[in-house]
Design an enzyme around this catalytic site. Structure first.
Site, short mmCIF file in Angstrom:
data_model
loop_
_atom_site.label_atom_id
_atom_site.label_comp_id
_atom_site.label_asym_id
_atom_site.label_seq_id
_atom_site.Cartn_x
_atom_site.Cartn_y
_atom_site.Cartn_z
N LYS A 32 6.07 4.70 -10.71
CA LYS A 32 6.67 5.53 -9.68
C LYS A 32 8.09 5.06 -9.45
O LYS A 32 8.37 3.85 -9.51
CB LYS A 32 5.88 5.43 -8.38
CG LYS A 32 6.55 6.12 -7.19
CD LYS A 32 5.93 5.69 -5.87
CE LYS A 32 6.77 6.22 -4.70
NZ LYS A 32 6.24 5.78 -3.41
N GLU A 77 10.47 4.71 9.97
CA GLU A 77 9.76 3.74 9.13
C GLU A 77 10.05 2.30 9.52
O GLU A 77 11.10 1.74 9.20
CB GLU A 77 10.11 3.96 7.65
CG GLU A 77 9.28 3.12 6.73
CD GLU A 77 9.21 3.67 5.32
OE1 GLU A 77 8.73 2.95 4.44
OE2 GLU A 77 9.62 4.81 5.10
N GLU A 119 0.69 8.02 -3.44
CA GLU A 119 1.95 7.39 -3.05
C GLU A 119 1.73 6.46 -1.85
O GLU A 119 2.26 5.34 -1.80
CB GLU A 119 2.98 8.47 -2.71
CG GLU A 119 4.34 7.92 -2.31
CD GLU A 119 5.33 9.03 -1.97
OE1 GLU A 119 6.40 8.70 -1.45
OE2 GLU A 119 5.02 10.22 -2.22
N GLU A 126 11.99 18.72 -0.96
CA GLU A 126 11.58 17.65 -0.04
C GLU A 126 12.79 16.87 0.46
O GLU A 126 12.89 16.55 1.65
CB GLU A 126 10.60 16.69 -0.73
CG GLU A 126 10.14 15.56 0.19
CD GLU A 126 9.09 14.67 -0.43
OE1 GLU A 126 9.07 13.47 -0.10
OE2 GLU A 126 8.28 15.17 -1.24
#
Length: 463
Positions: free
Chosen positions: A220, A269, A313, A448
């Protein structure tokens, strides 16, 4: 650190000057005072008259805000082991610092505020010329709001040949100036130009990444891109902070100024928080928009909770954070499955990680192990970062890096600097990224990232 409860400014200056003269060395002195309530954003706005760099931090999940101006001390490190080096500098500084404080609240006294670049080995460009790879400052004047209580810390370096009356006048004048809580109206400048930087080339890079993932180069990789704005007037950062505070719930709101350039944002986050040795980290990966109605919102949320790509993910991030936390902590507690974390424009998959920080370890030890998480870099970590370094044209600078603070009582918190912009006068660069896996569709990933531009774009007057 030497701690005392000296009651007056005269006593503080007398003791600090006496110590400086005895040792013939400069002394870091920190004086904490309780003050009448003042709006932190108005404090920040008014601090512009000082002509020094300003700093701002607001917690995502508690009533805790800091606003600072000036740099009593700057900590910076160009080294490979930058987190350890900053920690070493801080430890040496605190060994001979004086703290005059009867309140002992977190975020008061000597507090280091700032951040770290995403990748110190990425070739830097003019875009981030005003910021060091690693840069934290102890503000000369720091307003801290903890619940309904407000405090003002004065941090200063005292030299043996300083004069008491001059110091006292300087501090009292600055305090009076900063605590003038004037009402202030904000205006949003008009956007003259809005430019996405090479969107088609970015989509091709996403396609290349999916091919490389299929070939086993990485599992990824997170790829980011830039949008540039030009305004008809200089951007008022206090106005941006006010708009972010009004619209971006459940987010950390931050602003760090360096040489006239501001890095500002509202990120959901958390990287890690430590308070009284209790550690909290956050797995926040997997994204879908909010719905226009309650029914649509719930439907989208359930889609996210069932989406294999987003769940995969998210689990990448959970595993990495668990491994990093276990190396520094004990009593690690992680829920078995994620829940939804709603924001104004987006909702994410969310898993909290709680633990107890082991003795001998620090907040920056945990930050060093956590950064970059798979949500911002990819997997395997080293290979993903090398891939970004080689193929992503963007100079991320502090975007997606750790930003935050820590104090002399080992409290502190760092977040991941996403949903952010770099602003200099009448220009801004906005940043957005997404995780690419083997079945990623370039057009969907582009959409996105477009959604993730929205929080900053909206407060800057864009659509």
């Amino acid at each position: 650190m030497i701690h005392t409860e000296a009651a007056t400014l005269d006593e503080v200056i007398d003791q600090a000057l006496n110590k400086a003269k005895q040792t013939n060395k400069q002394q870091l002195v920190s004086f904490v005072d309780y003050i009448e309530p003042i709006d932190p954003i108005l404090f920040y706005a008014g601090a512009s008259v000082m002509g020094d760099s300003r700093l701002f931090w607001k917690s995502a999940d508690e009533d805790f805000v800091m606003a600072g101006v000036g740099a009593a001390v700057r900590l910076a490190s160009p080294k490979n082991d930058r987190f350890q080096d900053i920690q070493f500098q801080w430890k040496k500084l605190m060994e001979h610092a004086y703290r005059f404080d009867r309140y002992e609240q977190k975020g008061t006294g000597p507090v280091a505020m700032g951040g770290f670049s995403f990748d110190p080995f990425k070739e830097s460009t003019e875009l981030w010329a005003s910021f060091e790879n690693s840069q934290l400052e102890i503000p000369g004047y720091l307003m801290t709001k903890v619940g309904s209580d407000h405090y003002l810390t004065i941090n200063a370096i005292i030299y043996p040949d300083d004069h008491k009356e001059q110091l006292k006048f300087q501090w009292e004048e600055a305090k009076a100036l900063l605590l003038q809580c004037n009402n202030r109206s904000f205006s949003t400048p008009e956007i003259l130009e809005q430019t996405e930087i090479e969107p088609e080339a970015w989509k091709l890079l996403v396609k290349q990444a999916t091919d490389d993932i299929e070939a086993g180069v990485v599992d990824k990789v997170v790829l980011a891109r830039e949008m540039q704005l030009k305004f008809d007037d200089n951007v008022d950062i206090a106005q941006v902070l006010q708009h972010l505070d009004d619209t971006q719930t459940n987010s950390y709101i931050f602003a760090f100024e360096s040489e006239g350039t501001q890095f500002v944002g509202a990120t959901p986050e958390r990287l890690v928080k430590v308070e009284n040795q209790n550690l909290l980290s956050t797995c926040l990966a997997g994204t879908i928009p909010r719905g226009e109605t309650t029914e649509q919102d719930e439907q989208l949320g359930q889609e996210l909770l069932a989406d294999e790509k987003n769940l995969e993910e998210h689990q990448f991030v959970v595993r990495m954070i668990r491994d990093a936390i276990e190396a520094c902590s004990e009593n690690v507690d992680i829920p078995a499955s994620p829940v939804l974390y709603p924001l104004k424009n987006l909702q994410h998959l969310y898993t909290p990680v709680r633990a107890r920080l082991k003795q001998g370890h620090t907040l920056l030890d945990v930050v060093a192990r956590l950064h970059p998480t798979p949500a911002l870099g990819g997997l395997p970590q080293e290979e993903a970062i090398e891939y970004i370094r080689e193929f992503e044209p963007l100079d991320r600078g502090w975007y997606a890096g750790p930003v935050g603070w820590f104090d002399s009582n080992q409290n502190g918190e760092f977040a991941v600097a996403i949903r952010s912009a770099l602003i200099e006068q009448n220009r801004a660069s906005l940043f957005s990224g997404c995780g690419v896996v083997k079945d990623s569709d370039p057009e969907m990933e582009y959409e996105e990232t477009a959604i993730k531009f929205t929080p900053m774009l909206a407060v800057l007057g864009g659509a």
